[in-house]
Structures are given as C-alpha cells and as structure tokens.
Enzyme design. Structure first.
Site, PDB file in Angstrom:
ATOM      1  N   ASP A   1       0.858  -1.185   0.000  1.00 50.65           N
ATOM      2  CA  ASP A   1       0.000   0.000   0.000  1.00 50.65           C
ATOM      3  C   ASP A   1       0.897   1.239   0.000  1.00 50.65           C
ATOM      4  O   ASP A   1       2.129   1.126  -0.105  1.00 50.65           O
ATOM      5  CB  ASP A   1      -0.956  -0.030   1.201  1.00 50.65           C
ATOM      6  CG  ASP A   1      -0.245  -0.040   2.553  1.00 50.65           C
ATOM      7  OD1 ASP A   1       0.955   0.314   2.628  1.00 50.65           O
ATOM      8  OD2 ASP A   1      -0.906  -0.403   3.542  1.00 50.65           O
ATOM      9  N   THR A   2       0.317   2.406   0.143  1.00 51.55           N
ATOM     10  CA  THR A   2       1.111   3.643   0.084  1.00 51.55           C
ATOM     11  C   THR A   2       2.106   3.780   1.235  1.00 51.55           C
ATOM     12  O   THR A   2       3.060   4.535   1.135  1.00 51.55           O
ATOM     13  CB  THR A   2       0.192   4.889   0.068  1.00 51.55           C
ATOM     14  OG1 THR A   2      -0.650   4.854   1.221  1.00 51.55           O
ATOM     15  CG2 THR A   2      -0.644   4.936  -1.192  1.00 51.55           C
TER      16      THR A   2
END
Length: 142
Positions: free
Chosen positions: A19-20
């Site tokens: 994910d980020t």
C-alpha cells in the site's frame, strides 16, 4: 520454522504488493500462498496447465482462513511454506506460512489454511483428483 514435510518458496516483496505506506496489502498474502502452492505442485511433477489439458481437471480454492501476525514491507524477502494437512479424494487442505527472512531472525508474518477442490474444467463440478496426480501428491506431501 520447518518440518520434514514442508515445501518452501522464496519471494521478494515488490512495490506493487504494498500500500502507500510500503506495507504488504493483506489480500496479497493469498496471492503469495497461491504461487507457493503452484510451485509445490510443479515440484510434485504436476503442471496446472497440463492437468487441465490432459485430465480436464483443475484445482480451485474452496475456503481460506488467514491470520496476520506482523506486516511485511517493501523489499522484504519472504519464505512461504506449504504443508499438506489433509488429502481427500477430491480436495487438498494446506497449512501455509509466510516468514520474513531478510532480517537476522526469521519472523512469522502470516498463517493460512487453504482448501482446494478438484473440478472439471468444462462443468466446474467437483471430481476426483486424477489417480496419477493423487499418487504424486502422496509421494511428495510437501
């Protein structure tokens, strides 16, 4: 961390897996486990495409139960394990683990129980695992 009847497959965590925040997205562990089972089956001498073409059968996931213990991160090296817990006439239940091995001390990240069933490629109806494939799984439980 390892048993005599355990198959191991090593992967690296790529940017696309995270994910980020650089942490592996939880559903990607199912992808990692799938890759390890595919390589385990190949090590047993069974290719998934050949299984479909020769026997008209394929394995499909019937159920999963996954527990998350710690996060994997971008660039980690993971060891995925595959153990056959139960072999039935038309299904196989696996116990799988994901370990981070890029640190000095291996760390358990995720465990899962995945049950796959054998189905006909045309009808998707359950069917017996082909005799030759069943024998290879029995000889190479992991």
């Amino acid at each position: 961390m390892s048993s005599a009847a355990e198959f191991n497959w090593t992967i690296r965590v790529y940017y696309e897996d995270t994910d980020t925040g650089g942490i592996v997205f939880y559903a990607n562990y199912l992808k990692f486990f799938e890759r390890a089972r595919t390589e385990w089956l190949r090590a047993c001498g069974v290719g998934q495409q050949a299984l479909a073409q020769t026997h008209g059968k394929m394995f499909v996931v019937m159920s999963t139960a996954v527990d998350y213990h710690a996060p994997a991160r971008l660039d980690d090296t993971l060891k995925l394990t595959v153990e056959v817990e139960r072999l039935g006439r038309a299904s196989v239940q696996f116990f799988q683990q994901a370990w981070r091995i890029s640190d000095a001390e291996p760390q358990l990240l995720c465990t899962g129980r995945i049950r796959v069933g054998c189905v006909d490629t045309q009808t998707l109806r359950p069917g017996a695992i082909p005799t030759e494939v069943f024998a290879r799984i029995q000889l190479n439980p992991a």
